[in-house]
Design a protein around this motif. Structure first.
Motif, mmCIF file in Angstrom:
data_model
loop_
_atom_site.group_PDB
_atom_site.id
_atom_site.type_symbol
_atom_site.label_atom_id
_atom_site.label_comp_id
_atom_site.label_asym_id
_atom_site.label_seq_id
_atom_site.Cartn_x
_atom_site.Cartn_y
_atom_site.Cartn_z
ATOM 1 N N MET A 1 0.844 -1.185 0.000
ATOM 2 C CA MET A 1 0.000 0.000 0.000
ATOM 3 C C MET A 1 0.887 1.245 0.000
ATOM 4 N N HIS A 2 0.408 2.288 -0.651
ATOM 5 C CA HIS A 2 1.167 3.535 -0.684
ATOM 6 C C HIS A 2 0.682 4.513 0.390
ATOM 7 N N ASP A 3 -0.412 4.158 1.079
ATOM 8 C CA ASP A 3 -0.949 5.058 2.102
ATOM 9 C C ASP A 3 -1.065 4.358 3.453
ATOM 10 N N SER A 4 -0.270 3.307 3.661
ATOM 11 C CA SER A 4 -0.294 2.601 4.935
ATOM 12 C C SER A 4 1.090 2.036 5.221
ATOM 13 N N PHE A 5 1.504 2.168 6.481
ATOM 14 C CA PHE A 5 2.841 1.742 6.876
ATOM 15 C C PHE A 5 2.772 0.852 8.108
ATOM 16 N N ASP A 6 3.590 -0.188 8.112
ATOM 17 C CA ASP A 6 3.713 -1.068 9.275
ATOM 18 C C ASP A 6 5.047 -0.809 9.947
ATOM 19 N N THR A 7 4.996 -0.484 11.231
ATOM 20 C CA THR A 7 6.212 -0.285 12.014
ATOM 21 C C THR A 7 6.287 -1.382 13.064
ATOM 22 N N ILE A 8 7.363 -2.157 13.031
ATOM 23 C CA ILE A 8 7.579 -3.222 14.002
ATOM 24 C C ILE A 8 8.595 -2.731 15.021
ATOM 25 N N LEU A 9 8.200 -2.808 16.286
ATOM 26 C CA LEU A 9 9.072 -2.351 17.361
ATOM 27 C C LEU A 9 9.383 -3.514 18.296
ATOM 28 N N THR A 10 10.662 -3.672 18.609
ATOM 29 C CA THR A 10 11.083 -4.657 19.604
ATOM 30 C C THR A 10 11.269 -3.931 20.924
ATOM 31 N N THR A 11 10.627 -4.459 21.968
ATOM 32 C CA THR A 11 10.662 -3.831 23.288
ATOM 33 C C THR A 11 11.082 -4.866 24.322
ATOM 34 N N TRP B 1 11.040 4.031 23.889
ATOM 35 C CA TRP B 1 10.728 2.841 24.682
ATOM 36 C C TRP B 1 10.994 1.548 23.929
ATOM 37 N N ALA B 2 11.526 1.643 22.710
ATOM 38 C CA ALA B 2 11.789 0.456 21.897
ATOM 39 C C ALA B 2 13.287 0.281 21.667
ATOM 40 N N ALA B 3 13.715 -0.992 21.622
ATOM 41 C CA ALA B 3 15.117 -1.291 21.339
ATOM 42 C C ALA B 3 15.405 -1.185 19.851
ATOM 43 N N SER B 4 14.408 -1.517 19.019
ATOM 44 C CA SER B 4 14.585 -1.395 17.569
ATOM 45 C C SER B 4 13.260 -1.025 16.937
ATOM 46 N N GLN B 5 13.323 -0.432 15.747
ATOM 47 C CA GLN B 5 12.127 0.068 15.071
ATOM 48 C C GLN B 5 12.365 0.050 13.565
ATOM 49 N N THR B 6 11.509 -0.648 12.837
ATOM 50 C CA THR B 6 11.617 -0.687 11.386
ATOM 51 C C THR B 6 10.254 -0.404 10.772
ATOM 52 N N THR B 7 10.238 0.376 9.703
ATOM 53 C CA THR B 7 8.989 0.759 9.038
ATOM 54 C C THR B 7 9.051 0.375 7.565
ATOM 55 N N SER B 8 7.947 -0.179 7.068
ATOM 56 C CA SER B 8 7.848 -0.539 5.650
ATOM 57 C C SER B 8 6.394 -0.406 5.228
ATOM 58 N N PRO B 9 6.123 -0.275 3.922
ATOM 59 C CA PRO B 9 4.732 -0.199 3.463
ATOM 60 C C PRO B 9 3.968 -1.465 3.846
ATOM 61 N N THR B 10 2.718 -1.281 4.194
ATOM 62 C CA THR B 10 1.861 -2.427 4.539
ATOM 63 C C THR B 10 1.661 -3.304 3.309
ATOM 64 N N GLN B 11 1.871 -4.597 3.484
ATOM 65 C CA GLN B 11 1.630 -5.541 2.403
ATOM 66 C C GLN B 11 0.159 -5.949 2.416
ATOM 67 N N CYS B 12 -0.466 -6.025 1.254
ATOM 68 C CA CYS B 12 -1.882 -6.399 1.173
ATOM 69 C C CYS B 12 -2.050 -7.584 0.229
ATOM 70 N N PRO B 13 -3.180 -8.270 0.291
ATOM 71 C CA PRO B 13 -3.385 -9.457 -0.540
ATOM 72 C C PRO B 13 -3.533 -9.108 -2.018
ATOM 73 N N GLU B 14 -3.230 -10.081 -2.856
ATOM 74 C CA GLU B 14 -3.484 -9.955 -4.286
ATOM 75 C C GLU B 14 -4.990 -10.075 -4.535
ATOM 76 N N PRO B 15 -5.522 -9.403 -5.565
ATOM 77 C CA PRO B 15 -6.941 -9.589 -5.915
ATOM 78 C C PRO B 15 -7.245 -11.067 -6.162
ATOM 79 N N GLY B 16 -8.321 -11.547 -5.557
ATOM 80 C CA GLY B 16 -8.716 -12.938 -5.707
ATOM 81 C C GLY B 16 -8.007 -13.899 -4.773
#
Length: 230
Positions: free
Chosen positions: A9-19, A89-104
């Protein structure tokens, strides 16, 4: 959690934080603290100018794991605006565009959601207009009428599957759903019953992708409603 394979997605981001496990546990046990912590990725939400900040950045969050043996926790923050700050409050932090399903594509997803509903009112129809009007029959100003609606109550366990499937169907998603009760959480001083849903659906017209972006149900500022797939 799905991290590769589908379109981004170009309008959604996933940030994974290790705490630490203690931080992750705090976010689960004190939902307001979790809200403040996640919103610190964009600034100080205590300022009046930042009211409504969660909706402006589309922030959803979920504690994905707490590992007391390893002393770690994993937190997902999903947003329509990429984080501007690094979480102290996080030891690590990475951000990438949200992955979404393929049509069908048929996908499996899960979420921790608020499981409350408003029972159908038994107030007779002819009384309802009277409750909304003043003594002389003149309509009251918007929001000033007397309410005839019932209070929200927990969804009965035996109805959870059908109730959750109906929630998704209203969003245009036909899904097979298995739902199970989870511990209540405190949302702004209100004891709110919750459920974990595990669903399978086919991506049609981007509806599952939209669900990933917006989340499901109430309490999205407080760690409920974030949908994870794969």
């Amino acid at each position: 959690m799905h991290t590769a394979g589908g379109p981004a997605m170009h309008d959604s981001f996933d940030t994974i934080l290790t705490t630490s496990d203690a931080v992750a546990a705090t976010m689960l046990n004190d939902r307001r603290a979790g809200h403040r912590m996640t919103m610190s990725l964009w600034g100080n939400i205590e300022l009046p100018a930042h009211q409504g900040a969660r909706s402006r950045v589309g922030c959803l969050w979920s504690v994905l794991a707490v590992d007391p043996v390893q002393g770690t926790g994993t937190v997902l923050v999903r947003s329509t605006v990429a984080p501007e700050n690094h979480a102290t409050w996080a030891a690590s932090q990475t951000t990438s565009p949200t992955q979404c399903p393929e049509p069908g594509e048929t996908v499996r997803f899960h979420a921790h959601i608020a499981a409350m509903y408003t029972p159908r009112s038994d107030v007779p129809l002819e009384w309802r207009a009277q409750l909304k009007e003043g003594a002389n029959g003149t309509p009251r100003a918007p929001g000033q009428g007397l309410s005839y609606r019932s209070r929200q109550v927990p969804v009965p366990i035996e109805r959870l599957d059908a109730w959750a499937a109906a929630r998704l169907q209203r969003l245009g998603i036909d899904a097979e759903v298995a739902a199970s009760p989870r511990s209540p959480v405190d949302l702004k001083g209100t004891r709110t019953h919750t459920a974990h849903i595990d669903a399978t659906a086919t991506e049609v017209d981007g509806r599952v992708s939209e669900l990933l972006r917006t989340g499901l149900g109430k309490g999205r500022a407080y760690g409920l409603g974030a949908v994870v797939w794969g």
